[in-house]
Every structure is written in C-alpha cells, then in structure tokens.
Design a protein around this motif. Structure first.
Motif, PDB file in Angstrom:
ATOM      1  N   ILE A  14      19.032 -16.790   8.288  1.00 29.30           N
ATOM      2  CA  ILE A  14      20.333 -16.979   7.643  1.00 29.30           C
ATOM      3  C   ILE A  14      20.853 -15.694   7.019  1.00 29.30           C
ATOM      4  O   ILE A  14      22.053 -15.396   7.101  1.00 29.30           O
ATOM      5  CB  ILE A  14      20.221 -18.089   6.576  1.00 29.30           C
ATOM      6  CG1 ILE A  14      19.875 -19.421   7.244  1.00 29.30           C
ATOM      7  CG2 ILE A  14      21.515 -18.215   5.780  1.00 29.30           C
ATOM      8  CD1 ILE A  14      19.596 -20.548   6.277  1.00 29.30           C
ATOM      9  N   PHE A  15      19.979 -14.892   6.406  1.00 29.23           N
ATOM     10  CA  PHE A  15      20.452 -13.761   5.610  1.00 29.23           C
ATOM     11  C   PHE A  15      20.082 -12.380   6.152  1.00 29.23           C
ATOM     12  O   PHE A  15      20.764 -11.402   5.836  1.00 29.23           O
ATOM     13  CB  PHE A  15      19.935 -13.869   4.171  1.00 29.23           C
ATOM     14  CG  PHE A  15      20.496 -15.038   3.419  1.00 29.23           C
ATOM     15  CD1 PHE A  15      21.823 -15.046   2.995  1.00 29.23           C
ATOM     16  CD2 PHE A  15      19.713 -16.138   3.147  1.00 29.23           C
ATOM     17  CE1 PHE A  15      22.349 -16.122   2.324  1.00 29.23           C
ATOM     18  CE2 PHE A  15      20.238 -17.233   2.461  1.00 29.23           C
ATOM     19  CZ  PHE A  15      21.553 -17.223   2.053  1.00 29.23           C
TER      20      PHE A  15
ATOM     21  N   HIS B 190      35.587  -9.719   5.682  1.00 26.91           N
ATOM     22  CA  HIS B 190      34.375  -9.031   5.248  1.00 26.91           C
ATOM     23  C   HIS B 190      34.402  -7.564   5.656  1.00 26.91           C
ATOM     24  O   HIS B 190      33.893  -6.706   4.931  1.00 26.91           O
ATOM     25  CB  HIS B 190      33.137  -9.731   5.808  1.00 26.91           C
ATOM     26  CG  HIS B 190      33.163  -9.928   7.291  1.00 26.91           C
ATOM     27  ND1 HIS B 190      34.230 -10.459   7.966  1.00 26.91           N
ATOM     28  CD2 HIS B 190      32.227  -9.659   8.252  1.00 26.91           C
ATOM     29  CE1 HIS B 190      33.974 -10.523   9.259  1.00 26.91           C
ATOM     30  NE2 HIS B 190      32.775 -10.035   9.459  1.00 26.91           N
TER      31      HIS B 190
ATOM     32  N   THR C  14      29.590 -14.687   4.586  1.00 29.88           N
ATOM     33  CA  THR C  14      28.998 -15.986   4.253  1.00 29.88           C
ATOM     34  C   THR C  14      29.689 -16.609   3.052  1.00 29.88           C
ATOM     35  O   THR C  14      30.007 -17.803   3.048  1.00 29.88           O
ATOM     36  CB  THR C  14      27.493 -15.811   3.971  1.00 29.88           C
ATOM     37  OG1 THR C  14      26.867 -15.210   5.109  1.00 29.88           O
ATOM     38  CG2 THR C  14      26.841 -17.142   3.668  1.00 29.88           C
TER      39      THR C  14
ATOM     40  N   HIS D 231      27.598  -8.954   5.577  1.00 29.25           N
ATOM     41  CA  HIS D 231      27.149 -10.311   5.953  1.00 29.25           C
ATOM     42  C   HIS D 231      27.284 -11.289   4.788  1.00 29.25           C
ATOM     43  O   HIS D 231      27.727 -12.426   4.967  1.00 29.25           O
ATOM     44  CB  HIS D 231      25.699 -10.242   6.428  1.00 29.25           C
ATOM     45  CG  HIS D 231      25.148 -11.559   6.857  1.00 29.25           C
ATOM     46  ND1 HIS D 231      25.601 -12.236   7.973  1.00 29.25           N
ATOM     47  CD2 HIS D 231      24.188 -12.355   6.306  1.00 29.25           C
ATOM     48  CE1 HIS D 231      24.942 -13.376   8.111  1.00 29.25           C
ATOM     49  NE2 HIS D 231      24.081 -13.471   7.102  1.00 29.25           N
TER      50      HIS D 231
ATOM     51  N   ASN E  16      33.392 -17.721   3.951  1.00 31.27           N
ATOM     52  CA  ASN E  16      33.388 -18.909   4.799  1.00 31.27           C
ATOM     53  C   ASN E  16      32.931 -20.145   4.029  1.00 31.27           C
ATOM     54  O   ASN E  16      33.437 -21.253   4.255  1.00 31.27           O
ATOM     55  CB  ASN E  16      32.491 -18.684   6.020  1.00 31.27           C
ATOM     56  CG  ASN E  16      33.019 -17.586   6.917  1.00 31.27           C
ATOM     57  OD1 ASN E  16      34.207 -17.265   6.895  1.00 31.27           O
ATOM     58  ND2 ASN E  16      32.146 -16.993   7.712  1.00 31.27           N
ATOM     59  N   TYR E  17      32.001 -19.962   3.101  1.00 26.67           N
ATOM     60  CA  TYR E  17      31.520 -21.093   2.292  1.00 26.67           C
ATOM     61  C   TYR E  17      32.607 -21.571   1.333  1.00 26.67           C
ATOM     62  O   TYR E  17      32.842 -22.774   1.183  1.00 26.67           O
ATOM     63  CB  TYR E  17      30.277 -20.678   1.514  1.00 26.67           C
ATOM     64  CG  TYR E  17      29.771 -21.724   0.554  1.00 26.67           C
ATOM     65  CD1 TYR E  17      29.054 -22.825   1.007  1.00 26.67           C
ATOM     66  CD2 TYR E  17      30.020 -21.611  -0.818  1.00 26.67           C
ATOM     67  CE1 TYR E  17      28.592 -23.791   0.128  1.00 26.67           C
ATOM     68  CE2 TYR E  17      29.569 -22.569  -1.699  1.00 26.67           C
ATOM     69  CZ  TYR E  17      28.854 -23.658  -1.229  1.00 26.67           C
ATOM     70  OH  TYR E  17      28.417 -24.606  -2.105  1.00 26.67           O
TER      71      TYR E  17
END
Length: 199
Positions: A116-117, A187, A161, A157, A164-165
């Motif tokens: 994920i990260f 971003h 994230t 990144h 978008n969240y």
C-alpha cells in the motif's frame, strides 16, 4: 527660402505626445525621436513572461498510458498481497502459538505496508514502477527532468493517497485529464513532478 506655414488654427504638436489634430501621424516603425532609444523587441510595455518550467509537450506522458500503468501496478500489488496473505492467514487459522503467530502477523503487516505505501515510492525512486517501465514512462522533477529521490516519491504517493481518500474518488489521478500544459496530477503539482515518456 520661406519656412512652411502650418495650417491655420492647428497648434503645433508637442514632443513626446500624440500629434495635435491635423498634424501628420508618424508610422509605428518610424525612428524614435531624438533623445530616445529604439524600443525593445516587445515594445514599451511589459516584457514577455518567462517560459514555464517543464518538459516540451511531446515528452509529456499521455493520460491513457498513465492510467494503464496504474492499472498494471494495482493488479501486481494485489496479486502480491494475496499471494502472501492467503497462505499466511490459512496458517494462522490452524491456531499456532508463540513465535509462529507473531511471525505470521508480522508478515501480514509488512506485506500490507509494502503493497500500500512502499511499492510505488521505492520503485519510482529507482527508475519507475513495473507499470511505468512497461509503458515507457517515468516520474521526473518538473524544473530539471532529473529522477526523483525516495523522499519526493514517498511524498508524491502519500499526497495522492490522502487526496483520493478525502475526496472518495481518485481525484489526484483524474486531474491529469484536464491539466495543462504538463498533464500533472494534484499530487504532481504539490511535489513539483511530472510524468514523461522514455521512448
């Protein structure tokens, strides 16, 4: 020889001002009056703005290629996570105790953390993710075109994230469809990066 006489009731023009009514108007390309330098190429107004930093338009990555690269990376990380989590979860369901349970939980946590990260930042900082390499793309610094380091890649990144969240839609990525002139995502704008073609 007699001097020419101006027309009656027409005041002579004053130097430095437009001619009075009835006086001849000099052309725009006439020589400057005595005591004045020739006008610069852009005239007496403001100079033209400096060119925007960034790559030439033909090097900017097309949005379609960027979305396809993101799809490839998403599928790859999903397969990686499932390949690790499925057997690990099955092993933990058997009820191991002690070090086995701890190692299983740690493996799950590290897999999720990487998938994920860290997948995108690590590979971006080392040349490009699998999807971008397949599509002939890379992330570069907007001003210089140089590769980005891990810190910039991680910030890029994390910004994507977070945006978008918070918006509940992939707004950071969708932004490239209407951004001009460098097709940057939100971003990219925050950390001043751009995605360019490598071939």
């Amino acid at each position: 020889m007699s001097q020419p006489v101006p027309p009656p009731n027409v005041p002579p023009s004053t130097p430095g001002f437009p001619p009075a009514a009835g006086q001849p108007v000099p052309p725009y390309d006439a020589a400057p009056p005595p005591g004045y330098a020739a006008p610069p190429p852009y005239g007496y107004g403001y100079p033209p703005p400096p060119p925007l930093p960034g790559p030439p338009p033909e090097l900017v990555a097309a949005p379609g290629k960027r979305f396809l690269a993101k799809l490839v990376d998403g599928l790859l990380t999903a397969v990686l996570i499932v390949a690790v989590l499925a057997p690990t979860a099955a092993y933990l369901d058997t009820g191991p105790e002690g070090p086995g349970a701890v190692l299983g939980g740690l493996l799950i946590a590290l897999t999720l953390l990487f998938g994920i990260f860290l997948y995108d930042p690590i590979l971006t900082a080392t040349g490009g993710t699998v999807g971008k390499r397949l599509l002939g793309l890379r992330v570069a610094r907007l001003e210089t075109g140089q590769p980005v380091g891990f810190g910039t890649a991680l910030g890029r990144h994390l910004m994507a994230t977070l945006i978008n969240y918070l918006t509940c839609v992939p707004l950071a990525y969708l932004w490239v469809t209407w951004d001009k002139p460098h097709r940057q995502g939100l971003h990219d704008k925050i950390v001043r990066t751009v995605v360019v073609r490598t071939r």
